[in-house]
Scaffold this motif. Structure first.
Motif, PDB file in Angstrom:
ATOM      1  N   ILE A 296       2.529   4.625 -10.383  1.00 50.54           N
ATOM      2  CA  ILE A 296       2.111   3.236 -10.617  1.00 50.54           C
ATOM      3  C   ILE A 296       2.965   2.243  -9.811  1.00 50.54           C
ATOM      4  CG2 ILE A 296       3.584   2.867 -12.661  1.00 50.54           C
ATOM      5  CD1 ILE A 296       1.086   1.430 -13.907  1.00 50.54           C
ATOM      6  N   ASP A 297       4.219   2.638  -9.483  1.00 56.57           N
ATOM      7  CA  ASP A 297       5.089   1.732  -8.734  1.00 56.57           C
ATOM      8  C   ASP A 297       5.192   2.103  -7.252  1.00 56.57           C
ATOM      9  OD1 ASP A 297       6.509   4.026  -9.087  1.00 56.57           O
ATOM     10  OD2 ASP A 297       8.380   3.082  -9.688  1.00 56.57           O
ATOM     11  N   GLU A 298       4.232   2.872  -6.772  1.00 57.62           N
ATOM     12  CA  GLU A 298       4.222   3.220  -5.344  1.00 57.62           C
ATOM     13  C   GLU A 298       2.984   2.624  -4.684  1.00 57.62           C
ATOM     14  OE1 GLU A 298       6.374   7.386  -4.588  1.00 57.62           O
ATOM     15  OE2 GLU A 298       4.608   7.607  -5.847  1.00 57.62           O
ATOM     16  N   ASP A 299       3.097   2.291  -3.401  1.00 59.00           N
ATOM     17  CA  ASP A 299       1.949   1.876  -2.610  1.00 59.00           C
ATOM     18  C   ASP A 299       2.169   2.346  -1.168  1.00 59.00           C
ATOM     19  OD1 ASP A 299       3.689   0.039  -1.367  1.00 59.00           O
ATOM     20  OD2 ASP A 299       3.072  -1.606  -2.662  1.00 59.00           O
ATOM     21  N   ALA A 300       1.249   1.996  -0.279  1.00 55.13           N
ATOM     22  CA  ALA A 300       1.345   2.490   1.102  1.00 55.13           C
ATOM     23  C   ALA A 300       2.653   2.050   1.758  1.00 55.13           C
ATOM     24  CB  ALA A 300       0.145   2.002   1.914  1.00 55.13           C
TER      25      ALA A 300
ATOM     26  N   TYR B 168      -1.066  -5.649   1.044  1.00 56.40           N
ATOM     27  CA  TYR B 168      -1.527  -7.029   1.215  1.00 56.40           C
ATOM     28  C   TYR B 168      -2.710  -7.062   2.193  1.00 56.40           C
ATOM     29  CZ  TYR B 168       2.919  -8.948  -0.637  1.00 56.40           C
ATOM     30  OH  TYR B 168       3.988  -9.298  -1.411  1.00 56.40           O
ATOM     31  N   ALA B 169      -3.649  -7.999   1.954  1.00 54.02           N
ATOM     32  CA  ALA B 169      -4.685  -8.251   2.958  1.00 54.02           C
ATOM     33  C   ALA B 169      -4.052  -9.046   4.104  1.00 54.02           C
ATOM     34  CB  ALA B 169      -5.841  -9.023   2.353  1.00 54.02           C
ATOM     35  N   VAL B 170      -3.199 -10.004   3.761  1.00 47.81           N
ATOM     36  CA  VAL B 170      -2.457 -10.776   4.760  1.00 47.81           C
ATOM     37  C   VAL B 170      -0.988 -10.767   4.347  1.00 47.81           C
ATOM     38  CG1 VAL B 170      -2.173 -13.021   5.868  1.00 47.81           C
ATOM     39  CG2 VAL B 170      -4.452 -12.269   5.186  1.00 47.81           C
TER      40      VAL B 170
END
Lengths: 149, 343
Positions: free
Chosen positions: B43-47, B81-83
């Motif tokens: 849950i606390d990981e992203d790309a 993020y998208a930006v």
């Protein structure tokens, strides 16, 4: 100065997420790279960085220093009732970690089996999301630790 | 010395869900895709966190000074993020200087290898010391969609340089085969990607085989001259079929075939397979690597290992690293991937 995790929480409680971003940014060196400081007079390392050496006072000479990425657990607890912003992660472990240079860090312990989380366990720093105020605000990143032995 | 790979680092999250568990929930078969389980980010990981962890391992295992990194390209279809760039967060988290080229790349599953091409070109143009190309994804998939059986999380970081005592594998040649073929896409603000079912196979083989044949033709090599080959691996079957079409023996592909064990890590897929080959390759061996990104394009590489590879290796090989795992059920999978919408 407060322990860094408390600062993370404090940041998440802010009224305006846009005002939080600059405050967070000033903490990036310590959150991303564990940058603390070191007194060249008394040879002690501090994390988070101290504005003045508590041992040497005005005679101290502080320099910025990246802390070691490994240490051992001095004490830990399991958090079942988390503060705001951490509800979906609970239950989780918090530990006081003594780094290899004796500086101490309060950090969440992740990716570690319950039976391995004990006093004296060797831990290593990992880079994780710490939180986000909502889906519009900036994501806070920083250190957590995992047991390696 | 030709520009090439001076180090690499892989990160695969610890959590795993078995394909059989997803089959149990939706009461349907995955249809023999050759994937047993997939890696799931916490849950606390992203790309971004995956990218940092992969690059950090490369820095530690190959003794790379982060201050020498002058370019960071992070390829992903799940940038947090998208930006606001992932690449600048990665740079600060690694402790680089401020002197680095950086941009986030997106080309479905081939954005990481596109970053390798850019770093290679910048190195050949002598504009950088070391370039860092990362493929990192926490691949999204709609519950009960075919993608859910394979869409996984993982990252690979490749460091590109040209110092004679550092290069473990020279990049002899690279090319891309590209066309407008929309087999998989995600519109702005859509949470999950859409795809065209079997048409994705047509797009995959058109571009993978097209790029492989293009690089063989340009360089004059025959397919059987390679010691290893790695292809993008959306499932466990396509890479083997691609090898068969090109006349490459199955045993040359197996070392780099990681998807059956951890799922399709999208931008990380081909690169993690390549890392697994570099884990065991001997000096002076020849590797063919071909990625694939929907939309569509393939990046092909001819990579030759050098004598340095005997001394410069990842401390923990990919096949060993992925043994550290913890199984979760479908409910925990939903929680970790934030798919429970009432929260």
């Amino acid at each position: 100065m407060q322990q860094p995790l408390l600062l993370f929480i404090g940041d998440l409680r802010g009224d305006s997420m846009h005002n939080i971003a600059p405050l967070n940014w000033r903490k990036f060196p310590e959150r991303y790279l564990l940058k603390g400081n070191y007194c060249e007079v008394c040879k002690q390392a501090f994390f988070p960085p101290r504005p003045i050496c508590p041992n040497c006072r005005r005679k101290g000479k502080l320099i910025q220093m990246e802390m070691p990425r490994q240490g051992k657990i001095l004490s830990y607890t399991k958090v079942h009732v988390p503060p705001e912003g951490f509800k979906n992660e609970a239950p989780y472990y918090l530990a006081v970690i003594e780094l290899e240079n004796k500086a101490k860090v309060l950090s969440q312990i992740v990716d570690s089996e319950q039976e391995k989380i004990k006093i004296g366990a060797k831990v290593k720093k990992v880079f994780r999301q710490i939180g986000e105020p909502d889906k519009y605000g900036t994501i806070t990143y920083g250190y957590k630790f995992k047991v390696i032995q | 010395m030709t520009a090439g790979i001076v180090g690499y680092g892989i990160y695969v999250p610890k959590l795993r869900i078995k394909v059989s568990e997803i089959e149990r929930v939706w009461q349907k078969s995955s249809g023999g895709i050759g994937v047993n389980e997939k890696a799931v980010a916490s849950i606390d990981e992203d790309a971004c966190t995956l990218a940092v962890e992969a690059a950090r391992r490369g820095i530690e295992d190959f003794s790379i000074d982060p201050k020498r990194i002058n370019a960071i390209y992070v390829g992903s279809e799940s940038h947090p993020y998208a930006v606001n760039p992932t690449s600048s967060i990665v740079g600060d988290a690694l402790g680089t200087t401020n002197k680095y080229y950086a941009v986030d790349m997106e080309f479905a599953c081939k954005a990481g290898t596109a970053g390798m091409q850019v770093c290679y070109a910048l190195k050949k143009a002598r504009m950088i010391d070391i370039g860092l190309a990362i493929g990192s994804d926490t691949a999204q998939s709609k519950p009960n969609d075919a993608l859910e059986f394979t869409a996984a999380s993982g990252a690979a970081a490749f460091f590109i340089g040209d110092k004679k005592d550092e290069v473990i594998a020279e990049i002899e040649s690279t090319c891309s085969y590209t066309s407008d073929m929309p087999d998989f896409w995600r519109r702005p603000k859509a949470e999950f990607p859409e795809h065209t079912g079997r048409f994705t196979a047509e797009a995959y083989f058109k571009h993978v085989i097209g790029a492989a044949k293009m690089i063989l033709e340009e360089t004059g090599y025959r397919a059987d001259e390679f010691d290893y080959a790695v292809f993008h691996q959306p499932n466990g079957k396509f890479p083997l079929k691609a090898a068969s079409i090109l006349g490459i023996e199955t045993k040359k592909v197996e070392q780099g075939l990681i998807t059956p064990l951890i799922g399709n890590t999208y931008s990380g897929s081909t690169m993690i397979g390549l890392a697994s080959i570099l884990d065991i390759a001997k000096p002076k061996q020849k590797i063919l690597a071909v990625s694939y990104g929907s939309g569509a394009g393939s990046d092909a590489f001819i990579i030759n290992t050098t004598d340095n590879i005997s001394d410069r290796r990842a401390k923990v090989p990919v096949l060993e690293m992925i043994k550290e795992k913890e199984y979760i059920d479908y409910a925990l999978y939903l929680r970790h991937r934030r798919k429970i919408k009432s929260l």
